[in-house]
Write a protein that holds these residues in place. Sequence first.
Motif, short mmCIF file in Angstrom:
data_model
loop_
_atom_site.label_atom_id
_atom_site.label_comp_id
_atom_site.label_asym_id
_atom_site.label_seq_id
_atom_site.Cartn_x
_atom_site.Cartn_y
_atom_site.Cartn_z
N LEU A 220 52.29 1.64 2.25
CA LEU A 220 51.26 1.93 1.25
C LEU A 220 50.88 0.67 0.48
O LEU A 220 49.68 0.39 0.27
N ALA A 221 51.87 -0.12 0.07
CA ALA A 221 51.58 -1.36 -0.67
C ALA A 221 50.77 -2.32 0.19
O ALA A 221 49.85 -3.00 -0.31
N ALA A 222 51.09 -2.39 1.48
CA ALA A 222 50.36 -3.30 2.37
C ALA A 222 48.91 -2.91 2.54
O ALA A 222 48.04 -3.77 2.77
N LEU A 223 48.62 -1.61 2.42
CA LEU A 223 47.27 -1.13 2.67
C LEU A 223 46.47 -0.89 1.38
O LEU A 223 45.35 -0.41 1.44
N LEU A 224 47.04 -1.24 0.24
CA LEU A 224 46.29 -1.28 -1.01
C LEU A 224 45.78 -2.72 -1.22
O LEU A 224 46.41 -3.67 -0.78
N ALA A 225 44.66 -2.85 -1.91
CA ALA A 225 44.04 -4.18 -1.99
C ALA A 225 43.72 -4.61 -3.41
O ALA A 225 42.87 -5.46 -3.63
N GLN A 226 44.43 -4.06 -4.40
CA GLN A 226 44.11 -4.39 -5.79
C GLN A 226 44.29 -5.88 -6.08
O GLN A 226 43.36 -6.56 -6.52
N ARG A 227 45.46 -6.40 -5.84
CA ARG A 227 45.73 -7.79 -6.20
C ARG A 227 44.85 -8.75 -5.41
O ARG A 227 44.26 -9.69 -5.97
N SER A 228 44.75 -8.55 -4.11
CA SER A 228 43.96 -9.47 -3.29
C SER A 228 42.48 -9.39 -3.66
O SER A 228 41.78 -10.41 -3.68
N LEU A 229 41.98 -8.20 -3.96
CA LEU A 229 40.58 -8.05 -4.35
C LEU A 229 40.30 -8.80 -5.63
O LEU A 229 39.33 -9.58 -5.71
N VAL A 230 41.11 -8.60 -6.64
CA VAL A 230 40.89 -9.27 -7.92
C VAL A 230 40.98 -10.78 -7.75
O VAL A 230 40.15 -11.54 -8.30
N ASP A 231 41.94 -11.26 -6.97
CA ASP A 231 42.09 -12.70 -6.75
C ASP A 231 40.84 -13.28 -6.09
O ASP A 231 40.35 -14.35 -6.49
N HIS A 232 40.33 -12.60 -5.06
CA HIS A 232 39.15 -13.12 -4.36
C HIS A 232 37.91 -13.11 -5.24
O HIS A 232 37.10 -14.06 -5.20
N VAL A 233 37.74 -12.06 -6.03
CA VAL A 233 36.58 -11.99 -6.91
C VAL A 233 36.68 -13.04 -8.02
O VAL A 233 35.71 -13.75 -8.33
N ARG A 234 37.86 -13.19 -8.60
CA ARG A 234 38.03 -14.17 -9.67
C ARG A 234 37.81 -15.59 -9.15
O ARG A 234 37.28 -16.45 -9.86
N ASP A 235 38.19 -15.83 -7.89
CA ASP A 235 37.96 -17.15 -7.29
C ASP A 235 36.48 -17.52 -7.26
O ASP A 235 36.13 -18.70 -7.37
N VAL A 236 35.62 -16.52 -7.08
CA VAL A 236 34.17 -16.79 -7.07
C VAL A 236 33.72 -17.29 -8.44
O VAL A 236 32.99 -18.28 -8.55
N GLY A 237 34.15 -16.61 -9.49
CA GLY A 237 33.78 -17.04 -10.83
C GLY A 237 34.29 -18.43 -11.15
O GLY A 237 33.56 -19.26 -11.71
N ASN A 238 35.52 -18.71 -10.78
CA ASN A 238 36.09 -20.05 -11.04
C ASN A 238 35.35 -21.13 -10.25
O ASN A 238 35.11 -22.23 -10.76
N ALA A 239 34.99 -20.82 -9.00
CA ALA A 239 34.27 -21.80 -8.19
C ALA A 239 32.87 -22.04 -8.76
O ALA A 239 32.38 -23.19 -8.77
N LEU A 240 32.22 -20.99 -9.22
CA LEU A 240 30.87 -21.13 -9.77
C LEU A 240 30.88 -21.98 -11.03
O LEU A 240 29.89 -22.67 -11.33
N ARG A 241 31.97 -21.96 -11.76
CA ARG A 241 32.07 -22.82 -12.94
C ARG A 241 32.07 -24.30 -12.56
O ARG A 241 31.67 -25.16 -13.36
N LEU A 242 32.51 -24.59 -11.34
CA LEU A 242 32.50 -25.99 -10.87
C LEU A 242 31.10 -26.40 -10.43
O LEU A 242 30.61 -27.45 -10.83
N SER A 243 30.47 -25.56 -9.60
CA SER A 243 29.11 -25.84 -9.14
C SER A 243 28.56 -24.63 -8.41
O SER A 243 29.33 -23.77 -7.95
N VAL A 244 27.24 -24.57 -8.26
CA VAL A 244 26.61 -23.48 -7.51
C VAL A 244 27.04 -23.56 -6.04
O VAL A 244 27.29 -22.53 -5.41
N GLY A 245 27.16 -24.77 -5.51
CA GLY A 245 27.58 -24.94 -4.12
C GLY A 245 28.96 -24.37 -3.88
O GLY A 245 29.20 -23.68 -2.87
N ASP A 246 29.90 -24.64 -4.80
CA ASP A 246 31.25 -24.10 -4.66
C ASP A 246 31.23 -22.58 -4.76
O ASP A 246 31.95 -21.88 -4.05
N GLY A 247 30.37 -22.07 -5.67
CA GLY A 247 30.26 -20.61 -5.80
C GLY A 247 29.73 -19.97 -4.53
O GLY A 247 30.22 -18.91 -4.12
N ARG A 248 28.73 -20.61 -3.89
CA ARG A 248 28.20 -20.07 -2.64
C ARG A 248 29.27 -20.02 -1.56
O ARG A 248 29.38 -19.03 -0.82
N LEU A 249 30.04 -21.08 -1.44
CA LEU A 249 31.09 -21.11 -0.42
C LEU A 249 32.11 -20.00 -0.65
O LEU A 249 32.56 -19.34 0.30
#
Length: 302
Positions: A85-114
């Motif tokens: 059940l833990a392996a097939l839940l995606a809370q932590r990984s989802l939040v980490d991936h979404v937060r990474d977008v915001g952090n990358a966008l703070r560096l540059s639009v290009g980083d955010g796009r990637l």
Amino acid sequence: MTLFLAMLLDAALGEPKAIYNRIPHPAVLMGRLIGWADNRFNDDEDGYERRREKGVLTMAALGLGALVLGWILASFGPIVEILVLAALLAQRSLVDHVRDVGNALRLSVGDGRLMVARIVGRDTSEMDGPAISRAAIESAAENFSDGVIAPIFWYAILGLPGLLLYKITNTADSMIGYRTERHEDFGWAAAKFDDLLNLIPARLTAVLIALTHRVYQGWPLLVQDARRHRSPNAGWPEAAMARALDVALAGPRSYEGEMQDFAYVNVEGSHDASPNHVDAACTALWRVWGVVLALALIGAAI
């Protein structure tokens, strides 16, 4: 108590690279099986009726196999059940991936796009900052429903068999459930069954977001937005998240070089979504997750 402990384990560890660098993630194994079935049974020379028939039979076989496997795994006891059940839940990984977008966008639009290209299927090469933020927030809302609430719902209803049935269906939909020349007929059953299995969880997700962020007064407008969405289910969590953050989501976007004129969700909200809104979406996911965790503990106590 099994669900409670599995949710805590997922939140603490997410998808540990030390493990999944050595063995494939269960979702990866499901993807390989579906890819094999697609290559083996989706014959370009078949007519559309034959391809649809093969797709229905393939989805039926995958679903039956998932139910049997879930029953077998459940027979090994609660420890195995918690780990699966833990392996097939995606809370932590989802939040980490979404937060990474915001952090990358703070560096540059290009980083955010990637970074946003890792979590969305639309074209990202011409996105500006607000479009990147909107895409990340939409992914957060939709995948919270698909990757957290729906698996928990079907586990609560049918145990591990229900969980595996949902995950194999959702994975199949993400791989073959597209209206392309190759998959429109073969993937028809996967897409329709996924819509059915997400019917209640998507609306439940919207209710949870609305209640935890006190935007339930605008529920009639939320329902209108959800029904205007191109997806019968994704519009519900997106509409709720849009109101929770007071931003406009969805709207026009490009797929394979072609601009699609989709309607906005919460059109009166801010059209200048930012990394701060992305962070707020992540906080919203944890808030709802905390409520679900408390309900799991109460259910275990009862």
